[in-house]
Design a protein around this motif. Structure first.
Motif, PDB file in Angstrom:
ATOM      1  N   GLU A  25     -10.516 -43.941 -33.745  1.00 58.74           N
ATOM      2  CA  GLU A  25      -9.502 -43.637 -32.751  1.00 58.74           C
ATOM      3  C   GLU A  25     -10.037 -44.010 -31.378  1.00 58.74           C
ATOM      4  OE1 GLU A  25      -8.239 -39.603 -32.689  1.00 58.74           O
ATOM      5  OE2 GLU A  25      -7.256 -39.671 -34.645  1.00 58.74           O
ATOM      6  N   ALA A  26      -9.199 -44.605 -30.580  1.00 60.39           N
ATOM      7  CA  ALA A  26      -9.526 -44.884 -29.177  1.00 60.39           C
ATOM      8  C   ALA A  26      -8.432 -44.247 -28.330  1.00 60.39           C
ATOM      9  CB  ALA A  26      -9.607 -46.381 -28.918  1.00 60.39           C
ATOM     10  N   GLU A  27      -8.809 -43.277 -27.493  1.00 62.92           N
ATOM     11  CA  GLU A  27      -7.824 -42.518 -26.720  1.00 62.92           C
ATOM     12  C   GLU A  27      -8.117 -42.621 -25.234  1.00 62.92           C
ATOM     13  OE1 GLU A  27      -6.220 -37.907 -26.170  1.00 62.92           O
ATOM     14  OE2 GLU A  27      -7.384 -38.454 -27.940  1.00 62.92           O
ATOM     15  N   ILE A  28      -7.058 -42.806 -24.458  1.00 62.62           N
ATOM     16  CA  ILE A  28      -7.187 -42.854 -22.999  1.00 62.62           C
ATOM     17  C   ILE A  28      -7.496 -41.457 -22.479  1.00 62.62           C
ATOM     18  CG2 ILE A  28      -5.943 -43.280 -20.850  1.00 62.62           C
ATOM     19  CD1 ILE A  28      -4.324 -45.412 -22.311  1.00 62.62           C
ATOM     20  N   VAL A  29      -8.478 -41.353 -21.613  1.00 56.28           N
ATOM     21  CA  VAL A  29      -8.835 -40.055 -21.038  1.00 56.28           C
ATOM     22  C   VAL A  29      -7.822 -39.634 -19.981  1.00 56.28           C
ATOM     23  CG1 VAL A  29     -10.581 -38.783 -19.724  1.00 56.28           C
ATOM     24  CG2 VAL A  29     -11.286 -40.386 -21.528  1.00 56.28           C
ATOM     25  N   ASP A  30      -7.431 -40.553 -19.107  1.00 53.57           N
ATOM     26  CA  ASP A  30      -6.463 -40.260 -18.044  1.00 53.57           C
ATOM     27  C   ASP A  30      -5.359 -41.311 -18.067  1.00 53.57           C
ATOM     28  OD1 ASP A  30      -5.034 -39.626 -15.799  1.00 53.57           O
ATOM     29  OD2 ASP A  30      -6.606 -40.140 -14.355  1.00 53.57           O
ATOM     30  N   PRO A  31      -4.215 -41.013 -18.728  1.00 56.62           N
ATOM     31  CA  PRO A  31      -3.134 -42.009 -18.841  1.00 56.62           C
ATOM     32  C   PRO A  31      -2.536 -42.430 -17.502  1.00 56.62           C
ATOM     33  CG  PRO A  31      -2.870 -40.264 -20.468  1.00 56.62           C
ATOM     34  CD  PRO A  31      -3.936 -39.796 -19.523  1.00 56.62           C
ATOM     35  N   SER A  32      -2.755 -41.654 -16.452  1.00 54.88           N
ATOM     36  CA  SER A  32      -2.191 -42.020 -15.145  1.00 54.88           C
ATOM     37  C   SER A  32      -3.013 -43.108 -14.448  1.00 54.88           C
ATOM     38  CB  SER A  32      -2.123 -40.785 -14.235  1.00 54.88           C
ATOM     39  OG  SER A  32      -3.421 -40.304 -13.917  1.00 54.88           O
ATOM     40  N   ARG A  33      -4.186 -43.394 -14.965  1.00 57.26           N
ATOM     41  CA  ARG A  33      -5.035 -44.424 -14.366  1.00 57.26           C
ATOM     42  C   ARG A  33      -4.360 -45.794 -14.545  1.00 57.26           C
ATOM     43  NH1 ARG A  33     -11.407 -45.043 -14.431  1.00 57.26           N
ATOM     44  NH2 ARG A  33     -11.596 -47.313 -14.220  1.00 57.26           N
ATOM     45  N   PRO A  34      -4.226 -46.597 -13.476  1.00 54.22           N
ATOM     46  CA  PRO A  34      -3.472 -47.865 -13.554  1.00 54.22           C
ATOM     47  C   PRO A  34      -3.993 -48.845 -14.605  1.00 54.22           C
ATOM     48  CG  PRO A  34      -3.847 -47.243 -11.270  1.00 54.22           C
ATOM     49  CD  PRO A  34      -4.662 -46.304 -12.097  1.00 54.22           C
ATOM     50  N   ASP A  35      -5.332 -48.907 -14.758  1.00 52.12           N
ATOM     51  CA  ASP A  35      -5.885 -49.896 -15.685  1.00 52.12           C
ATOM     52  C   ASP A  35      -6.219 -49.317 -17.056  1.00 52.12           C
ATOM     53  OD1 ASP A  35      -7.963 -48.292 -14.917  1.00 52.12           O
ATOM     54  OD2 ASP A  35      -9.353 -49.911 -14.404  1.00 52.12           O
ATOM     55  N   ALA A  36      -5.739 -48.101 -17.316  1.00 59.31           N
ATOM     56  CA  ALA A  36      -6.121 -47.419 -18.560  1.00 59.31           C
ATOM     57  C   ALA A  36      -5.654 -48.180 -19.799  1.00 59.31           C
ATOM     58  CB  ALA A  36      -5.569 -45.998 -18.567  1.00 59.31           C
ATOM     59  N   ARG A  37      -4.423 -48.669 -19.777  1.00 59.80           N
ATOM     60  CA  ARG A  37      -3.895 -49.340 -20.971  1.00 59.80           C
ATOM     61  C   ARG A  37      -4.580 -50.689 -21.212  1.00 59.80           C
ATOM     62  NH1 ARG A  37       0.475 -46.819 -23.153  1.00 59.80           N
ATOM     63  NH2 ARG A  37       1.345 -45.122 -21.895  1.00 59.80           N
ATOM     64  N   ALA A  38      -4.972 -51.339 -20.141  1.00 60.51           N
ATOM     65  CA  ALA A  38      -5.703 -52.599 -20.315  1.00 60.51           C
ATOM     66  C   ALA A  38      -7.052 -52.335 -20.968  1.00 60.51           C
ATOM     67  CB  ALA A  38      -5.885 -53.283 -18.964  1.00 60.51           C
TER      68      ALA A  38
END
Length: 540
Positions: A157-170
């Protein structure tokens, strides 16, 4: 009790036991911390018919790790919403309230146990900020439903720590690419629980009655969006309102057929319609405010500050936010009430009763014979005929009044709003039909959608102007300038005038498309009749 809320955005991968985790270099420019190991054990809870699982909701009690406790995961537009409560023996009331419409006062029981030996690698950026949490999971499960079954597997699993971060999805996409490069494949299951339980049993007798199927679809949609509506999200409120309108439309359109099915039950169709109308009104109040808030914010942003001043913008935001909170409180209270839960119970009963009767018990209902399918199609077409007749009456009366009477804009808007509602009901019935080589369904569906969209925009403009008047009066009482409110009001007024200019053409297109559907029906009947005669001659 303190409830923590987080947005979960992750990618999941299936991976064989002999595959090595991606190297630290493959996560660059992110830097991986040394792995931390956790032993996790979770028991998942659901109703006896797996209502939570069916609506993509999971409730678990987990021990071990940094976040042990009760976890409720809800579907969201992007990822999932996770509500966390402290560990205890009983399901926290706050979590039960969030899914009360799905549970419906029924007991919850364990449906699976999932144990997980997890290695966590925190991936950080150059500043040392945690960006992605990469987990190597060795999973063991025991299903407690359907006879029970055990399974083991490994997944990443790879999970974003802070989804509000602009470059998180990249960054998440880059980590996902590293996983697939290492030999993993995208997970075929939406969650560990879904994989542990396996395919869900059929929820009902789909296909025995198109009316039953239409009711079931709208009830499922209502329940799908129930948790989000309780949280008063814009999408949740809107989609739940759409589902309520669909239920009202189906019950009204097929009242005669449903009355025959419910005659031996204690179901009261007029009472059901009345309760659905009340619920639609509560949802509609909040929905209208949310739409107006978004609409006026966008409109105001298009004007310079010397036309729509900062105080005017602040007044709009403050007033509409306060109104939205009050309307949201009413929505939450309504959905937590016994009255709402009683309504949902009766809707489930109606779906069940609508799926019983002579056609449901016949051999053809289970074999899917041509005659049964044709009967179902004819029932849906009769519903379309009924709604088109209602649409035509309203359209004819409206166009006559528009031509003969000297009406104000408000009067014209009120008349066309009724046409919009009839077009919407017609579209719902048409959408239940499938496009075939014999039936031309798409033109009518599209024409209804165009008319509904145009007149829907007009109605949004009407509502926006009502709020502008109300808020401008309050601003005037407070000694503030109302010039900006007047500018926005006139903009909305002009928009509505222009939109109504094309009303007759869009309404005529609906009638033309209905005639096209009717002609395709007649042609299909002639072909079937001709084919039947040939078959009889062949037998002789």
């Amino acid at each position: 009790m303190t409830i923590n809320e987080a947005v979960e955005v992750e990618s999941k991968f299936e991976v064989a036991d002999d595959i090595r985790t991606p190297s630290a270099d493959s996560f660059a420019p992110l830097v991986a911390d040394a792995p931390v190991e956790h032993e996790l054990s979770a028991v998942y809870y659901d109703t006896d018919d797996l209502s939570l699982t069916r609506h993509k909701v999971t409730l678990r009690r987990r021990t071990g790790g940094d976040d042990e406790g009760w976890h409720l995961k809800l579907p969201a537009h992007a990822g999932r919403i996770e509500l966390q409560a402290p560990l205890g023996d009983e399901v926290p009331e706050e979590l039960l309230s969030a899914v009360a419409g799905l549970v419906r006062r029924r007991p919850l029981a364990p449906v699976a146990q999932i144990d997980n030996l997890r290695q966590v690698h925190t991936l950080r950026d150059a500043d040392g900020t945690a960006v992605i949490e990469f987990c190597d999971d060795h999973v063991s499960t025991q299903s407690l439903v359907g006879g029970g079954s055990a399974a083991t597997w490994r997944e990443w699993e790879a999970e974003i720590v802070d989804p509000s971060r602009p470059d998180a999805r990249a960054h998440l996409a880059a980590v996902a690419a590293a996983c697939t490069d290492a030999g993993a494949t995208t997970s075929s299951s939406s969650s560990k629980l879904a994989r542990a339980i396996g395919p869900l049993p059929d929820a009902g007798a789909e296909g025995v009655s198109p009316v039953r199927d239409a009711l079931a679809r709208d009830l499922d949609k209502l329940l799908d969006h129930d948790p989000a509506a309780r949280r008063t999200t814009m999408t949740g409120v809107h989609q739940m309102r759409v589902a309520v309108r669909g239920l009202r439309s189906t019950i009204s359109t097929y009242a005669a057929e449903l009355e025959a099915r419910t005659s031996d039950s204690d179901l009261d169709l007029p009472a059901l319609l009345s309760e659905l109308k009340v619920l639609a009104a509560v949802l509609g109040k909040l929905r209208d405010i949310q739409v107006v808030d978004e609409r006026l914010a966008t409109l105001a942003a298009g004007y310079p500050e010397d036309v729509v001043s900062p105080p005017t913008r602040r007044r709009l935001r403050t007033e509409l936010d306060a109104e939205a909170r009050r309307a949201g409180d009413r929505v939450t209270a309504a959905l937590l009430s016994d009255r709402y839960l009683d309504l949902v119970d009766r809707l489930h009963d109606l779906v069940h009763v609508a799926g019983t009767g002579p056609s449901a018990d016949s051999d053809e209902s289970t074999t899917g014979g041509k005659a049964q399918r044709r009967e179902a199609e004819e029932l849906l077409l009769r519903g379309v005929d009924r709604q088109f007749e209602r649409f035509t009456k309203v359209r004819t009366r409206t166009e006559r009044d528009l031509a003969e009477l000297d009406l104000t804009l408000a009067e014209r808007e009120e008349l066309t709003h009724v046409v919009r509602k009839r077009a919407k009901a017609l579209r719902r019935n048409v959408s239940a039909l499938s496009e075939t080589d014999e039936l031309r369904v798409a033109p009518l569906r599209d024409a209804c959608q165009r008319l509904h969209t145009v007149l829907g925009d007009v109605q949004d403009s009407v509502t926006a102007r009502q709020w502008l008047r109300r808020i401008a009066r309050r601003a005037e009482t407070a000694g503030e300038s109302t010039f900006g409110f007047g500018v926005l009001f006139e903009h909305e007024r002009g928009f509505s005038e222009r939109a109504l200019d094309g009303f007759e053409g869009d309404a005529a297109a609906v009638t033309a498309a209905y005639r096209e559907l009717s002609e395709s029906r007649r042609s299909a009947r002639k072909r079937r009749k001709k084919k039947g005669k040939k078959a009889k001659k062949g037998k002789k």
